[in-house]
Design an enzyme around this catalytic site. Structure first.
Site, PDB file in Angstrom:
ATOM      1  N   ARG A   1      11.111  -1.161  11.089  1.00 54.15           N
ATOM      2  CA  ARG A   1      10.000  -0.804  11.962  1.00 54.15           C
ATOM      3  C   ARG A   1       9.898  -1.786  13.123  1.00 54.15           C
ATOM      4  O   ARG A   1      10.104  -2.974  12.949  1.00 54.15           O
ATOM      5  CB  ARG A   1       8.688  -0.788  11.160  1.00 54.15           C
ATOM      6  CG  ARG A   1       8.386   0.571  10.581  1.00 54.15           C
ATOM      7  CD  ARG A   1       7.232   0.573   9.601  1.00 54.15           C
ATOM      8  NE  ARG A   1       6.029  -0.116  10.062  1.00 54.15           N
ATOM      9  CZ  ARG A   1       4.909  -0.173   9.355  1.00 54.15           C
ATOM     10  NH1 ARG A   1       4.828   0.435   8.178  1.00 54.15           N
ATOM     11  NH2 ARG A   1       3.869  -0.822   9.807  1.00 54.15           N
TER      12      ARG A   1
ATOM     13  N   ARG B   1      -0.269  -8.986  13.236  1.00 50.94           N
ATOM     14  CA  ARG B   1      -0.902  -7.970  12.375  1.00 50.94           C
ATOM     15  C   ARG B   1      -1.719  -8.631  11.271  1.00 50.94           C
ATOM     16  O   ARG B   1      -2.786  -8.154  10.914  1.00 50.94           O
ATOM     17  CB  ARG B   1       0.169  -7.044  11.788  1.00 50.94           C
ATOM     18  CG  ARG B   1       0.704  -6.044  12.809  1.00 50.94           C
ATOM     19  CD  ARG B   1       2.015  -5.440  12.399  1.00 50.94           C
ATOM     20  NE  ARG B   1       1.970  -4.787  11.109  1.00 50.94           N
ATOM     21  CZ  ARG B   1       3.040  -4.599  10.332  1.00 50.94           C
ATOM     22  NH1 ARG B   1       4.228  -5.024  10.728  1.00 50.94           N
ATOM     23  NH2 ARG B   1       2.920  -3.986   9.188  1.00 50.94           N
TER      24      ARG B   1
ATOM     25  N   ARG C   1     -10.029   0.584   8.282  1.00 51.08           N
ATOM     26  CA  ARG C   1      -9.553  -0.757   8.581  1.00 51.08           C
ATOM     27  C   ARG C   1     -10.578  -1.578   9.347  1.00 51.08           C
ATOM     28  O   ARG C   1     -10.296  -2.722   9.697  1.00 51.08           O
ATOM     29  CB  ARG C   1      -8.317  -0.631   9.471  1.00 51.08           C
ATOM     30  CG  ARG C   1      -7.008  -1.007   8.829  1.00 51.08           C
ATOM     31  CD  ARG C   1      -5.998  -0.706   9.903  1.00 51.08           C
ATOM     32  NE  ARG C   1      -4.753  -1.339   9.792  1.00 51.08           N
ATOM     33  CZ  ARG C   1      -3.698  -0.817   9.161  1.00 51.08           C
ATOM     34  NH1 ARG C   1      -3.804   0.279   8.476  1.00 51.08           N
ATOM     35  NH2 ARG C   1      -2.558  -1.440   9.203  1.00 51.08           N
TER      36      ARG C   1
ATOM     37  N   LYS D   1       0.842  -1.216   0.000  1.00 51.02           N
ATOM     38  CA  LYS D   1       0.000   0.000   0.000  1.00 51.02           C
ATOM     39  C   LYS D   1       0.872   1.259   0.000  1.00 51.02           C
ATOM     40  O   LYS D   1       0.671   2.173  -0.801  1.00 51.02           O
ATOM     41  CB  LYS D   1      -0.928   0.015   1.234  1.00 51.02           C
ATOM     42  CG  LYS D   1      -1.876  -1.177   1.299  1.00 51.02           C
ATOM     43  CD  LYS D   1      -2.817  -1.093   2.490  1.00 51.02           C
ATOM     44  CE  LYS D   1      -2.150  -1.139   3.853  1.00 51.02           C
ATOM     45  NZ  LYS D   1      -1.425  -2.399   4.147  1.00 51.02           N
TER      46      LYS D   1
ATOM     47  N   ARG E   1      11.845  -5.382   5.128  1.00 51.02           N
ATOM     48  CA  ARG E   1      11.573  -3.974   4.773  1.00 51.02           C
ATOM     49  C   ARG E   1      12.515  -3.015   5.509  1.00 51.02           C
ATOM     50  O   ARG E   1      12.802  -3.200   6.686  1.00 51.02           O
ATOM     51  CB  ARG E   1      10.123  -3.626   5.128  1.00 51.02           C
ATOM     52  CG  ARG E   1       9.838  -2.126   5.026  1.00 51.02           C
ATOM     53  CD  ARG E   1       8.376  -1.800   5.030  1.00 51.02           C
ATOM     54  NE  ARG E   1       7.686  -2.237   6.237  1.00 51.02           N
ATOM     55  CZ  ARG E   1       6.393  -2.152   6.414  1.00 51.02           C
ATOM     56  NH1 ARG E   1       5.627  -1.650   5.457  1.00 51.02           N
ATOM     57  NH2 ARG E   1       5.840  -2.573   7.528  1.00 51.02           N
TER      58      ARG E   1
HETATM   59  P1  AP5 Z   1       4.763  -1.614   1.900  1.00 52.27           P
HETATM   60  O1  AP5 Z   1       4.443  -0.802   0.696  1.00 52.27           O
HETATM   61  O2  AP5 Z   1       5.498  -0.969   3.010  1.00 52.27           O
HETATM   62  O3  AP5 Z   1       3.454  -2.388   2.427  1.00 52.27           O
HETATM   63  P2  AP5 Z   1       2.156  -1.832   3.176  1.00 52.27           P
HETATM   64  O4  AP5 Z   1       0.979  -2.487   2.536  1.00 52.27           O
HETATM   65  O5  AP5 Z   1       2.171  -0.352   3.255  1.00 52.27           O
HETATM   66  O6  AP5 Z   1       2.391  -2.516   4.596  1.00 52.27           O
HETATM   67  P3  AP5 Z   1       2.331  -1.885   6.069  1.00 52.27           P
HETATM   68  O7  AP5 Z   1       3.068  -2.847   6.950  1.00 52.27           O
HETATM   69  O8  AP5 Z   1       2.758  -0.476   6.093  1.00 52.27           O
HETATM   70  O9  AP5 Z   1       0.846  -1.986   6.338  1.00 52.27           O
HETATM   71  P4  AP5 Z   1       0.167  -2.003   7.688  1.00 52.27           P
HETATM   72  O10 AP5 Z   1      -1.196  -1.808   7.214  1.00 52.27           O
HETATM   73  O11 AP5 Z   1       0.392  -3.192   8.531  1.00 52.27           O
HETATM   74  O12 AP5 Z   1       0.903  -0.831   8.523  1.00 52.27           O
HETATM   75  P5  AP5 Z   1       0.460   0.652   8.826  1.00 52.27           P
HETATM   76  O13 AP5 Z   1       1.666   1.480   8.842  1.00 52.27           O
HETATM   77  O14 AP5 Z   1      -0.680   1.049   7.985  1.00 52.27           O
HETATM   78  O15 AP5 Z   1       5.605  -2.897   1.378  1.00 52.27           O
HETATM   79  C1  AP5 Z   1       6.105  -3.864   2.274  1.00 52.27           C
HETATM   80  C2  AP5 Z   1       7.482  -4.364   1.794  1.00 52.27           C
HETATM   81  O16 AP5 Z   1       7.315  -5.095   0.571  1.00 52.27           O
HETATM   82  C3  AP5 Z   1       8.475  -3.225   1.469  1.00 52.27           C
HETATM   83  O17 AP5 Z   1       9.746  -3.617   1.863  1.00 52.27           O
HETATM   84  C4  AP5 Z   1       8.391  -3.081  -0.061  1.00 52.27           C
HETATM   85  O18 AP5 Z   1       9.614  -2.633  -0.634  1.00 52.27           O
HETATM   86  C5  AP5 Z   1       8.066  -4.509  -0.500  1.00 52.27           C
HETATM   87  N1  AP5 Z   1       7.191  -4.563  -1.676  1.00 52.27           N
HETATM   88  C6  AP5 Z   1       6.106  -3.778  -1.945  1.00 52.27           C
HETATM   89  N2  AP5 Z   1       5.519  -4.138  -3.101  1.00 52.27           N
HETATM   90  C7  AP5 Z   1       6.251  -5.196  -3.580  1.00 52.27           C
HETATM   91  C8  AP5 Z   1       6.144  -6.007  -4.761  1.00 52.27           C
HETATM   92  N3  AP5 Z   1       5.164  -5.815  -5.661  1.00 52.27           N
HETATM   93  N4  AP5 Z   1       7.056  -7.000  -4.919  1.00 52.27           N
HETATM   94  C9  AP5 Z   1       8.041  -7.203  -3.997  1.00 52.27           C
HETATM   95  N5  AP5 Z   1       8.193  -6.458  -2.874  1.00 52.27           N
HETATM   96  C10 AP5 Z   1       7.314  -5.473  -2.679  1.00 52.27           C
HETATM   97  O19 AP5 Z   1      -0.091   0.523  10.336  1.00 52.27           O
HETATM   98  C11 AP5 Z   1       0.774   0.287  11.407  1.00 52.27           C
HETATM   99  C12 AP5 Z   1      -0.005   0.217  12.706  1.00 52.27           C
HETATM  100  O20 AP5 Z   1      -0.641   1.485  12.974  1.00 52.27           O
HETATM  101  C13 AP5 Z   1      -1.140  -0.805  12.763  1.00 52.27           C
HETATM  102  O21 AP5 Z   1      -0.683  -2.104  13.106  1.00 52.27           O
HETATM  103  C14 AP5 Z   1      -2.044  -0.191  13.836  1.00 52.27           C
HETATM  104  O22 AP5 Z   1      -1.535  -0.428  15.118  1.00 52.27           O
HETATM  105  C15 AP5 Z   1      -1.934   1.298  13.540  1.00 52.27           C
HETATM  106  N6  AP5 Z   1      -2.952   1.733  12.574  1.00 52.27           N
HETATM  107  C16 AP5 Z   1      -2.735   2.252  11.329  1.00 52.27           C
HETATM  108  N7  AP5 Z   1      -3.887   2.545  10.716  1.00 52.27           N
HETATM  109  C17 AP5 Z   1      -4.885   2.200  11.583  1.00 52.27           C
HETATM  110  C18 AP5 Z   1      -6.301   2.239  11.495  1.00 52.27           C
HETATM  111  N8  AP5 Z   1      -6.961   2.687  10.399  1.00 52.27           N
HETATM  112  N9  AP5 Z   1      -7.012   1.801  12.578  1.00 52.27           N
HETATM  113  C19 AP5 Z   1      -6.394   1.375  13.689  1.00 52.27           C
HETATM  114  N10 AP5 Z   1      -5.049   1.293  13.819  1.00 52.27           N
HETATM  115  C20 AP5 Z   1      -4.295   1.697  12.765  1.00 52.27           C
HETATM  116 MG    MG Z   2       2.359   1.059   4.816  1.00 52.33          MG
END
Ligand code: AP5
Ligand code: MG
Length: 218
Positions: free
Chosen positions: A162, A173, A90, A15, A129
């Protein structure tokens, strides 16, 4: 009416990576709930202190706190013509709240790209990552390595792993995603907004597919 895009997908689906790429082309601000929480954590704000425990455990921050935070962000002037949301909503309650807040802003959800990636791939993606300290640019030791090890290609800041990218927390997660967020796939499919893309293809190819799919949605 302003149009907002919601990026859906499990942790590690890409994402953040895709949001970085497509917001430049679409000219929309990238609103990542995770990035906002991490920024608050870094500054040790009240919000950061509340969110910290949930994030460390790989759980969701409670809906009321998250909804209030996004509402505040979406009412800023840079989102007046639309935005790309990454990581919000979410839960079904967050999706309902988003519909309500966009109605107040004379906006609506235009499309919901769902980046589909099998669970087995997610763990390798997240444990490999590397994230940029200054602005959150995203790299992967194998799939998207930086030009200079340990430094961001864009701003030369330090790359870090992270806290929630440890294997145990990643598994938690993913479980939380399956329980609380996956129902949104059906929620948006029923509203004819879902666009499914195969997130296991190379990064550039996923970007291309997303841009093509979004360009045909008016
Ligand atoms: P990346 O693009 O970083 O993936 P992502 O989908 O953004 O994954 P996140 O871990 O950021 O998602 P998340 O939803 O768990 O975390 P968030 O920060 O939102 O890619 C991942 C890796 O793969 C990278 O190394 C990249 O280079 C590689 N990659 C990407 N595409 C690729 C491809 N096509 N091929 C190969 N490699 C590839 O949330 C964190 C925390 O915040 C949550 O756990 C929660 O505690 C809180 N939080 C956030 N939002 C909310 C909400 N709405 N409600 C409640 N709590 C929330
Ligand atoms: Mg992300």
């Amino acid at each position: 009416m302003s149009a907002y895009i919601v990026l859906l997908g499990p942790p590690g689906a890409g994402k953040g990576t895709q949001a970085e790429a497509i917001t430049k082309t679409l000219g929309l601000p990238h609103i990542s709930s995770g990035d906002i929480f991490r920024e608050n954590l870094k500054n040790q704000s009240e919000l950061g202190k509340v969110a910290e425990g949930f994030m460390k455990r790989g759980e969701l921050v409670p809906d009321d706190i998250t909804i209030a935070m996004i509402k505040e962000r979406l009412t800023r002037p840079d989102c007046a013509d639309g935005a790309l949301l990454d990581g919000f909503p979410r839960t079904p309650a967050q999706a309902e709240a988003l519909a309500g807040m966009l109605a107040e802003l004379d906006g609506k959800v235009k499309a919901v790209p769902y980046i589909n990636v099998a669970e087995a791939v997610l763990i390798e993606r997240l444990t490999g990552r590397w994230t940029c300290r200054a602005q959150g640019h995203i790299f992967h030791e194998k799939f998207n390595p930086p030009k200079n090890a340990g430094r961001c290609d864009f701003d030369d800041s330090e790359l870090y792993q992270r806290d929630d990218d440890k294997a145990e927390t990643v598994k938690r997660r993913i479980r939380v995603y399956l329980e609380q967020t996956e129902p949104l796939i059906d929620y948006y499919r029923k509203r004819d907004l879902l666009i499914e893309v195969d997130g296991t293809k190379p990064i550039e190819q996923v970007t291309e597919e997303l841009l093509v799919a979004l360009s045909v949605r008016k």
